[in-house]
Motif scaffolding. Structure first.
Motif, PDB file in Angstrom:
ATOM      1  N   ASN A 272      40.937  24.282  51.791  1.00 32.19           N
ATOM      2  CA  ASN A 272      41.713  24.443  50.558  1.00 32.19           C
ATOM      3  C   ASN A 272      40.919  25.220  49.507  1.00 32.19           C
ATOM      4  O   ASN A 272      41.461  26.078  48.811  1.00 32.19           O
ATOM      5  CB  ASN A 272      42.083  23.077  49.973  1.00 32.19           C
ATOM      6  CG  ASN A 272      43.252  22.450  50.712  1.00 32.19           C
ATOM      7  OD1 ASN A 272      43.955  23.124  51.455  1.00 32.19           O
ATOM      8  ND2 ASN A 272      43.458  21.156  50.503  1.00 32.19           N
TER       9      ASN A 272
ATOM     10  N   ALA B 197      41.870  28.778  47.906  1.00 35.67           N
ATOM     11  CA  ALA B 197      42.015  28.935  46.447  1.00 35.67           C
ATOM     12  C   ALA B 197      41.240  30.171  45.974  1.00 35.67           C
ATOM     13  O   ALA B 197      41.691  30.899  45.082  1.00 35.67           O
ATOM     14  CB  ALA B 197      41.522  27.684  45.734  1.00 35.67           C
TER      15      ALA B 197
ATOM     16  N   GLY C  85      42.375  27.435  40.946  1.00 37.39           N
ATOM     17  CA  GLY C  85      42.603  26.235  40.136  1.00 37.39           C
ATOM     18  C   GLY C  85      44.066  25.831  40.083  1.00 37.39           C
ATOM     19  O   GLY C  85      44.943  26.531  40.596  1.00 37.39           O
TER      20      GLY C  85
ATOM     21  N   ASN D 224      51.633  20.044  44.015  1.00 39.57           N
ATOM     22  CA  ASN D 224      50.816  20.176  45.227  1.00 39.57           C
ATOM     23  C   ASN D 224      50.231  18.861  45.716  1.00 39.57           C
ATOM     24  O   ASN D 224      50.054  18.664  46.907  1.00 39.57           O
ATOM     25  CB  ASN D 224      49.659  21.154  44.992  1.00 39.57           C
ATOM     26  CG  ASN D 224      50.156  22.552  44.714  1.00 39.57           C
ATOM     27  OD1 ASN D 224      51.244  22.911  45.128  1.00 39.57           O
ATOM     28  ND2 ASN D 224      49.368  23.324  43.995  1.00 39.57           N
TER      29      ASN D 224
ATOM     30  N   VAL E 124      46.914  16.960  57.887  1.00 34.61           N
ATOM     31  CA  VAL E 124      47.233  16.116  56.737  1.00 34.61           C
ATOM     32  C   VAL E 124      46.767  16.780  55.447  1.00 34.61           C
ATOM     33  O   VAL E 124      47.145  16.405  54.352  1.00 34.61           O
ATOM     34  CB  VAL E 124      46.595  14.728  56.909  1.00 34.61           C
ATOM     35  CG1 VAL E 124      47.159  13.738  55.916  1.00 34.61           C
ATOM     36  CG2 VAL E 124      46.822  14.227  58.317  1.00 34.61           C
ATOM     37  N   GLY E 125      45.916  17.799  55.580  1.00 29.58           N
ATOM     38  CA  GLY E 125      45.469  18.545  54.408  1.00 29.58           C
ATOM     39  C   GLY E 125      44.706  17.689  53.426  1.00 29.58           C
ATOM     40  O   GLY E 125      43.926  16.809  53.822  1.00 29.58           O
TER      41      GLY E 125
ATOM     42  N   ILE F 299      36.648  18.338  43.276  1.00 30.54           N
ATOM     43  CA  ILE F 299      37.263  17.139  43.861  1.00 30.54           C
ATOM     44  C   ILE F 299      36.176  16.113  44.155  1.00 30.54           C
ATOM     45  O   ILE F 299      35.247  16.383  44.922  1.00 30.54           O
ATOM     46  CB  ILE F 299      38.019  17.504  45.158  1.00 30.54           C
ATOM     47  CG1 ILE F 299      39.121  18.522  44.816  1.00 30.54           C
ATOM     48  CG2 ILE F 299      38.613  16.270  45.828  1.00 30.54           C
ATOM     49  CD1 ILE F 299      39.947  18.977  45.991  1.00 30.54           C
TER      50      ILE F 299
ATOM     51  N   HIS G 220      46.277  25.897  61.111  1.00 38.62           N
ATOM     52  CA  HIS G 220      46.613  24.504  60.793  1.00 38.62           C
ATOM     53  C   HIS G 220      47.124  23.795  62.035  1.00 38.62           C
ATOM     54  O   HIS G 220      48.097  23.054  61.986  1.00 38.62           O
ATOM     55  CB  HIS G 220      47.700  24.417  59.711  1.00 38.62           C
ATOM     56  CG  HIS G 220      47.202  24.737  58.341  1.00 38.62           C
ATOM     57  ND1 HIS G 220      46.509  23.848  57.574  1.00 38.62           N
ATOM     58  CD2 HIS G 220      47.296  25.856  57.610  1.00 38.62           C
ATOM     59  CE1 HIS G 220      46.186  24.406  56.419  1.00 38.62           C
ATOM     60  NE2 HIS G 220      46.655  25.630  56.423  1.00 38.62           N
TER      61      HIS G 220
HETATM   62  P1  ADP Z   1      48.038  22.823  52.569  1.00 43.43           P
HETATM   63  O1  ADP Z   1      46.641  23.265  52.291  1.00 43.43           O
HETATM   64  O2  ADP Z   1      48.363  22.730  53.999  1.00 43.43           O
HETATM   65  O3  ADP Z   1      49.066  23.572  51.777  1.00 43.43           O
HETATM   66  P2  ADP Z   1      47.201  20.428  51.185  1.00 43.43           P
HETATM   67  O4  ADP Z   1      47.820  19.083  51.075  1.00 43.43           O
HETATM   68  O5  ADP Z   1      45.828  20.466  51.713  1.00 43.43           O
HETATM   69  O6  ADP Z   1      48.180  21.293  52.058  1.00 43.43           O
HETATM   70  O7  ADP Z   1      47.224  21.117  49.779  1.00 43.43           O
HETATM   71  C1  ADP Z   1      48.410  21.220  49.061  1.00 43.43           C
HETATM   72  C2  ADP Z   1      48.322  22.340  48.079  1.00 43.43           C
HETATM   73  O8  ADP Z   1      47.455  21.985  46.992  1.00 43.43           O
HETATM   74  C3  ADP Z   1      47.741  23.632  48.594  1.00 43.43           C
HETATM   75  O9  ADP Z   1      48.736  24.408  49.246  1.00 43.43           O
HETATM   76  C4  ADP Z   1      47.239  24.301  47.318  1.00 43.43           C
HETATM   77  O10 ADP Z   1      48.310  24.958  46.667  1.00 43.43           O
HETATM   78  C5  ADP Z   1      46.822  23.123  46.480  1.00 43.43           C
HETATM   79  N1  ADP Z   1      45.372  22.915  46.537  1.00 43.43           N
HETATM   80  C6  ADP Z   1      44.689  22.027  47.279  1.00 43.43           C
HETATM   81  N2  ADP Z   1      43.367  22.134  47.070  1.00 43.43           N
HETATM   82  C7  ADP Z   1      43.198  23.114  46.153  1.00 43.43           C
HETATM   83  C8  ADP Z   1      42.055  23.715  45.506  1.00 43.43           C
HETATM   84  N3  ADP Z   1      40.821  23.339  45.787  1.00 43.43           N
HETATM   85  N4  ADP Z   1      42.308  24.695  44.606  1.00 43.43           N
HETATM   86  C9  ADP Z   1      43.570  25.101  44.325  1.00 43.43           C
HETATM   87  N5  ADP Z   1      44.662  24.591  44.903  1.00 43.43           N
HETATM   88  C10 ADP Z   1      44.483  23.605  45.805  1.00 43.43           C
END
Ligand code: ADP
Length: 622
Positions: free
Chosen positions: A37, A41, A83, A92, A124-125, A173, A244
């Protein structure tokens, strides 16, 4: 400062429940997900900054850092990517946006034993961090904004949002580890995980040490490295990252095309079916880069939809970096790349058939139904695509190629016979197949939804026509000339009584069928229905009707074929005069049983039942 409480979307709560309660063996993957992620970003901001340099400010070197705090039992992953603002955080990290995923989670949470492995199929991301954490804080400042926001949750029903005073853009995070997860506070352990899963990440990954930061990955885009420097493990991890997907790739293609158009591509064919393979939008998932900069993962021009199971990246040297996503449509460079990739993939599949038939077989089972869509979408490729096709057939347990079918044809067989239906098993019970079975003539059993569409469009394979066995006439005796199973010629008298029966059936069923004739294809059943030569195949007509296509005022009438060797037909033919009522009922019952064998609904089930009852009563009179 105000703190807002928000509820998770119901599907997220379900997902978090699965995550928190699973005995998950690969806990460590949370780090891979968070790093992926963070790297995404950075990619997004790099793309946006092409048209808006100010977004980067003085901080133009992207990086991701990992810091451990043993005392407080936390790990912090920090990036200077795009961000998230308040709305991004809500959307998100509070909902699940991916199409199809919500219903998938619904399914997974109903299947207690396999829920985690089901969920693992789409990754699960971010939420995977709750496998090891009992509280997570996400502090973020969106590029270009002045006010940052923090998201805090223990991963149960809700999360809170509050303003923060973060000064540098990006996302930080912090995971507070659960009791028992202390292994992840060891630097060496984290470093090993990063090497294993994230070495291919093209942005520097830094480990924060007491007084300095140390780079722990290679940080060059994997596809730019020479093939000989890349291990199979690294390819696999890159696949997991870009696609993924949790499985390993069945086929990996890494090549560079040079000439009028230059590009590098690293493509993978999965070893399992992605869960959204038949999603109606039929999107491809290839990622487009221009000179190492990520542009989009939603570019329909890059790959025909019948190859949408292919994953990976394409990095073009010829496109402009500042190309807008809109300008990608109808772009001549992209259409050249598309041609190149398509040719390459089909060529590699062709090679795989000979090089590794087992692997090819698996691949075809997973994606054959999609590849065949190409026959419909791009019939100009039919030679190449047919060469890749495998079909079920009456005479073979294994799937066969068209060449195998044609090579095994008896000398007098001039057509490729096929029948279309729901499943191999159901098709094998079709009355229309009986004669083919008896005479050992092979028939292709087509069971994929797409078969209904390409077959009517493509008439032949290397000039041998495809012929539906549920349409028109067949002369099986001619084909099986040498076979013992030949039908005996009917004597004149029998022929006459049969002709008279046929006449009566025709009159009685004139509203239901267009013709009644003696069948060449039946051996066990008394009757069957077939479409006339010029008519649409029975199944295609039904399919179009189901889809609400206008088929005219009523379905076209079929031909009813009768089996002159069947005892019932013989008895009917010999029925003495004065039994007209019985014959009337029998005619309708014959038609109705043919309809039922065809899987059709009866127009008037009530009449059918009373006819059956009538015969049952009669049988008991004896
Ligand atoms: P995925 O990465 O498969 O879309 P996630 O649950 O991991 O699913 O993340 C959801 C969304 O949150 C991402 O698509 C992104 O838009 C946002 N996101 C997550 N982590 C970050 C980060 N470090 N910086 C910016 N956006 C983020």
């Amino acid at each position: 400062m105000t703190v807002e409480q928000h509820q998770f979307q119901a599907e997220v709560s379900k997902l978090l429940h699965i995550v928190a309660n699973s005995l998950y063996s690969d806990k460590e993957i949370f780090l891979r997900e968070l790093i992926a992620n963070a790297s995404d970003a950075c990619d997004k901001l790099r793309y946006d900054a092409i048209t808006n340099k100010d977004l980067l400010g003085s901080d133009s070197e992207f990086k991701v850092s990992i810091a451990i705090d043993k005392e407080n039992k936390t790990i912090t992953i920090c990036d200077n990517g795009i961000g998230m603002d308040k709305n991004d955080l809500i959307k998100n990290l509070g909902t699940i946006a991916h199409s199809g995923t919500a219903s998938f989670i619904e399914k997974a949470s109903a299947d207690k034993d396999n829920s985690m492995s089901l969920v693992g199929q789409f990754g699960v991301g971010f939420y995977s961090a709750f496998i090891v954490s009992d509280q997570i804080t996400v502090k973020s400042l969106k590029a270009g904004d002045s006010q940052g926001w923090s998201w805090i949750s223990d991963g149960t029903g809700s999360f809170s949002l509050e303003e923060n005073n973060k000064k540098n853009r990006g996302t930080e995070i912090t995971l507070h580890l659960k009791e028992g997860e202390e292994e992840f506070l060891e630097e060496i352990r984290l470093q090993t995980i990063v090497k294993k899963y994230s070495d291919h990440i093209a942005i520097p990954l830094m480990m924060v040490k007491e007084d300095k930061e140390e780079q722990i990955n290679n940080a060059s885009a994997l596809w730019t490295r020479p093939k000989s420097d890349i291990t199979e493990e690294q390819y696999k991890e890159f696949y997991h990252h870009t696609a993924h997907m949790p499985d390993d790739p069945e086929l990996t293609l890494h090549y560079r095309a040079e000439g009028i158009i230059s590009y590098t591509s690293l493509l993978f064919i999965p070893s399992s079916r992605p869960f959204d393979l038949f999603h109606p939008d039929r999107q491809n998932h290839l990622k487009l880069y221009v000179k190492r900069v990520f542009i989009t993962d939603n570019c329909s021009e890059l790959l025909p939809s019948y190859l949408r199971f292919v994953r990976g990246i394409v990095d073009s040297e010829d496109l402009q970096l500042n190309i807008s996503r809109e300008m990608l449509q109808k772009n001549p460079v992209l259409s050249k790349i598309r041609q190149g990739i398509t040719k390459k993939i089909l060529g590699e599949l062709e090679k795989l058939q000979d090089k590794n038939p087992e692997s090819y077989k698996k691949l075809w089972e997973n994606f054959g139904a999609v590849i065949k869509e190409g026959l419909y979408e791009d019939p100009s490729l039919k030679e190449t695509l047919f060469n890749l096709c495998r079909f079920h057939s009456l005479n073979s347990d294994e799937m066969i190629s068209l060449d195998q079918y044609v090579d095994a044809m008896p000398e007098n067989q001039k057509e490729i016979f096929y029948i279309i239906g729901e499943s191999k098993e159901a098709l094998k019970r079709s009355p229309q197949l009986e004669g083919f079975k008896a005479k050992n003539i092979d028939v292709l059993l087509l069971t994929d939804a797409i078969d209904d569409f390409w077959v009517p469009m493509i008439t032949d394979y290397k000039e041998t026509n495809f012929t539906s066995i549920t349409r028109g006439k067949v002369d099986l005796d001619k084909i099986a000339e040498s076979s013992d199973a030949k039908k005996t010629e009917l004597d004149k008298e029998t022929k006459q009584t049969l002709d008279s029966l046929i006449g009566k059936l025709k009159t009685e069923l004139q509203d239901e069928v267009s013709d009644v004739r003696i069948s060449e294809r039946l051996t066990d059943s008394a009757v069957c229905l077939v479409a006339d030569e010029g008519q649409m195949d029975i199944r295609l007509e039904r399919l179009l009707k189901q889809q609400g296509k206008d088929m005219g005022p009523s379905p076209t009438k079929k031909i009813m074929e009768i089996n002159s060797d069947h005892p019932l037909i013989k008895r009917l033919a010999d029925l003495p005069k004065g039994q007209e009522l019985l014959l009337k009922d029998a005619a309708h019952l014959l038609f109705e049983q043919a309809m039922l064998l065809e899987g059709e609904k009866l127009m008037n089930p009530k009449d059918f039942v009373s006819r059956i009852n009538h015969f049952m009563e009669k049988a008991m009179d004896v």
